[in-house]
Design an enzyme around this catalytic site. Structure first.
Site, PDB file in Angstrom:
ATOM      1  N   ARG A  15       0.844  -1.195   0.000  1.00 54.01           N
ATOM      2  CA  ARG A  15       0.000   0.000   0.000  1.00 54.01           C
ATOM      3  C   ARG A  15       0.880   1.246   0.000  1.00 54.01           C
ATOM      4  O   ARG A  15       0.904   2.005  -0.959  1.00 54.01           O
ATOM      5  CB  ARG A  15      -0.958  -0.006   1.192  1.00 54.01           C
ATOM      6  CG  ARG A  15      -2.148   0.953   1.034  1.00 54.01           C
ATOM      7  CD  ARG A  15      -1.804   2.396   1.358  1.00 54.01           C
ATOM      8  NE  ARG A  15      -1.254   2.535   2.708  1.00 54.01           N
ATOM      9  CZ  ARG A  15      -0.669   3.633   3.146  1.00 54.01           C
ATOM     10  NH1 ARG A  15      -0.517   4.689   2.345  1.00 54.01           N
ATOM     11  NH2 ARG A  15      -0.189   3.688   4.376  1.00 54.01           N
ATOM     12  N   ASP A  16       1.664   1.469   1.056  1.00 52.63           N
ATOM     13  CA  ASP A  16       2.556   2.632   1.076  1.00 52.63           C
ATOM     14  C   ASP A  16       3.595   2.516  -0.032  1.00 52.63           C
ATOM     15  O   ASP A  16       3.986   3.508  -0.657  1.00 52.63           O
ATOM     16  CB  ASP A  16       3.239   2.748   2.443  1.00 52.63           C
ATOM     17  CG  ASP A  16       3.415   4.185   2.891  1.00 52.63           C
ATOM     18  OD1 ASP A  16       3.852   5.007   2.071  1.00 52.63           O
ATOM     19  OD2 ASP A  16       3.124   4.496   4.058  1.00 52.63           O
ATOM     20  N   HIS A  19       3.044   4.128  -3.564  1.00 55.79           N
ATOM     21  CA  HIS A  19       3.476   5.489  -3.901  1.00 55.79           C
ATOM     22  C   HIS A  19       4.820   5.452  -4.633  1.00 55.79           C
ATOM     23  O   HIS A  19       5.004   6.112  -5.654  1.00 55.79           O
ATOM     24  CB  HIS A  19       3.622   6.332  -2.632  1.00 55.79           C
ATOM     25  CG  HIS A  19       2.341   6.652  -1.949  1.00 55.79           C
ATOM     26  ND1 HIS A  19       1.351   7.408  -2.533  1.00 55.79           N
ATOM     27  CD2 HIS A  19       1.888   6.329  -0.701  1.00 55.79           C
ATOM     28  CE1 HIS A  19       0.338   7.542  -1.684  1.00 55.79           C
ATOM     29  NE2 HIS A  19       0.637   6.894  -0.574  1.00 55.79           N
ATOM     30  N   HIS A 198       2.804   4.474  12.988  1.00 57.64           N
ATOM     31  CA  HIS A 198       3.207   4.330  11.588  1.00 57.64           C
ATOM     32  C   HIS A 198       4.258   5.391  11.314  1.00 57.64           C
ATOM     33  O   HIS A 198       3.978   6.587  11.399  1.00 57.64           O
ATOM     34  CB  HIS A 198       1.974   4.531  10.693  1.00 57.64           C
ATOM     35  CG  HIS A 198       2.259   4.563   9.219  1.00 57.64           C
ATOM     36  ND1 HIS A 198       1.973   3.502   8.386  1.00 57.64           N
ATOM     37  CD2 HIS A 198       2.788   5.523   8.419  1.00 57.64           C
ATOM     38  CE1 HIS A 198       2.298   3.822   7.139  1.00 57.64           C
ATOM     39  NE2 HIS A 198       2.803   5.051   7.132  1.00 57.64           N
ATOM     40  N   HIS A 200       7.934   6.924   9.124  1.00 56.17           N
ATOM     41  CA  HIS A 200       8.675   7.028   7.864  1.00 56.17           C
ATOM     42  C   HIS A 200      10.133   7.334   8.165  1.00 56.17           C
ATOM     43  O   HIS A 200      10.481   7.801   9.254  1.00 56.17           O
ATOM     44  CB  HIS A 200       8.071   8.108   6.964  1.00 56.17           C
ATOM     45  CG  HIS A 200       6.853   7.659   6.224  1.00 56.17           C
ATOM     46  ND1 HIS A 200       6.910   7.116   4.961  1.00 56.17           N
ATOM     47  CD2 HIS A 200       5.545   7.645   6.589  1.00 56.17           C
ATOM     48  CE1 HIS A 200       5.683   6.796   4.574  1.00 56.17           C
ATOM     49  NE2 HIS A 200       4.837   7.102   5.538  1.00 56.17           N
ATOM     50  N   TYR A 289       4.049  15.771   3.878  1.00 55.51           N
ATOM     51  CA  TYR A 289       3.426  14.468   3.657  1.00 55.51           C
ATOM     52  C   TYR A 289       4.280  13.631   2.699  1.00 55.51           C
ATOM     53  O   TYR A 289       4.614  14.071   1.597  1.00 55.51           O
ATOM     54  CB  TYR A 289       2.040  14.704   3.061  1.00 55.51           C
ATOM     55  CG  TYR A 289       1.083  13.560   3.113  1.00 55.51           C
ATOM     56  CD1 TYR A 289       0.519  13.150   4.319  1.00 55.51           C
ATOM     57  CD2 TYR A 289       0.690  12.910   1.952  1.00 55.51           C
ATOM     58  CE1 TYR A 289      -0.397  12.118   4.361  1.00 55.51           C
ATOM     59  CE2 TYR A 289      -0.227  11.873   1.982  1.00 55.51           C
ATOM     60  CZ  TYR A 289      -0.758  11.483   3.189  1.00 55.51           C
ATOM     61  OH  TYR A 289      -1.671  10.453   3.231  1.00 55.51           O
TER      62      TYR A 289
END
Length: 339
Positions: A15-16, A19, A198, A200, A289
């Site tokens: 999913r991520d 991108h 979650h 990054h 983001y």
């Protein structure tokens, strides 16, 4: 929750990572990755367009294969792992939730900006009424203080959310800032809902922040094998599992098997490694983001401006997910300034 883990890991590579791959996953890639992650003991695997159900569009990028088809493939492949999906109210619709469940997905993850939890209420109600497990995402969690984040988490929990995530969409949080937010949610929610995190890698702290979250009381942690996610990627599941093994936290995931999956199965599906390069670093530093990266690179090339400068300016404007089109305005602004 099963006794085979102290915390539950959700792998969001499919999913991520969409991108990073510009939403071009094939059915064979999903089948191979789900098979490898499932064999390694990953308990939850998330599968959708990078922007969630209904994200395939001109604005966000079209999927190579319809996401509902990929969900069905993932469900058919997994022997033990549960398949989750993400949806953003307003982008996805309630009917998308029903179709995803009909295709075999069992965990509904609903994401909102961290100040807009109220838009998720009816979606959580639908998901719970249909017997789905529910997870809430409070995105861009760095942008409001812990006590305000906790109040938003309460809205989700009261609506039927069973685990509310502190979502560091920009990779901007640093250690104690993660702990403070997780602790605030744990205190607010008590036994009403679990807390997740979650992260990054935009400041290189994905694993460290995830461990900080666990120590602060988080029971669910996201990561992506081989950092396969937006920006510099997510916390690498294989590294997180290795650290957890060393500090005595059970994940139920076999370290050697997930390391093999990262190298032999996930990496071949990636268009390139997820790098902590200048652009990704700027996102973490400026609080942008993470999914803006590819959009910013495209507009920077189109208008002949610096993608790093474009991202920093986006951070100053406090743009949030769904405002990717404003990168064009910023690019034109930079172009005029440099004439």
């Amino acid at each position: 929750m099963s006794s085979s883990w102290d915390i539950r890991v959700t792998d969001t590579s499919l999913r991520d990572g969409s991108h990073h791959k510009r939403h071009q996953f094939t059915g064979d890639e999903v089948r191979a990755i789900v098979g490898a992650l499932d064999s390694a003991g990953v308990p939850v695997i998330e599968v959708t367009h990078g922007d969630g159900l209904g994200g395939s569009s001109f604005n966000y990028g079209f999927s190579k294969v319809p996401e509902q088809e990929l969900i069905s493939i993932a469900v058919d492949t997994a022997r033990n792992a549960k398949i989750a999906f993400l949806m953003l109210p307003g982008l996805g619709i309630k009917d998308d939730i029903i179709v995803a469940q009909d295709n075999g997905a069992s965990i509904c993850r609903i994401a909102t900006h961290c100040t807009e939890a109220d838009v998720s209420i009816q979606h959580f109600g639908l998901a719970r009424d249909r017997g789905l497990e529910t997870v809430g995402f409070l995105m861009m969690a760095h942008s409001i203080p812990p006590e305000k984040l906790a109040r938003q988490a309460r809205i989700m929990a009261d609506a039927g959310c069973q685990c509310v995530y502190v979502v560091d969409s920009a990779g901007a949080l640093v250690l104690e800032q993660v702990s403070d937010r997780v602790e605030a949610l744990v205190q607010e929610l008590g036994a009403d809902a679990q807390v997740g995190f979650h992260g990054h890698e935009n400041l290189g702290l994905g694993v460290a922040n995830s461990i900080a979250a666990v120590r602060a009381g988080a029971k669910q942690i996201d990561g992506s094998t081989r950092r396969f996610g937006a920006g510099a990627g997510n916390a690498p599941v294989e590294a997180f599992v290795g650290v957890c093994d060393k500090i005595g936290v059970k994940t139920g995931i076999d370290f050697f098997a997930i390391a093999d999956a990262a190298e032999d199965v996930v990496r071949p599906a990636m268009p390139a490694e997820c790098l902590l390069d200048r652009q990704a670093l700027m996102m973490g530093y400026a609080g942008v983001y993470s999914s803006f990266l590819k959009h910013a690179e495209r507009q920077a090339e189109r208008y002949g401006v610096s993608s790093a400068e474009l991202l920093v300016r986006a951070g100053k404007r406090k743009l949030v997910g769904g405002q990717e089109d404003q990168l064009i305005d910023i690019a034109l602004e930079l172009q005029r300034e440099h004439l």
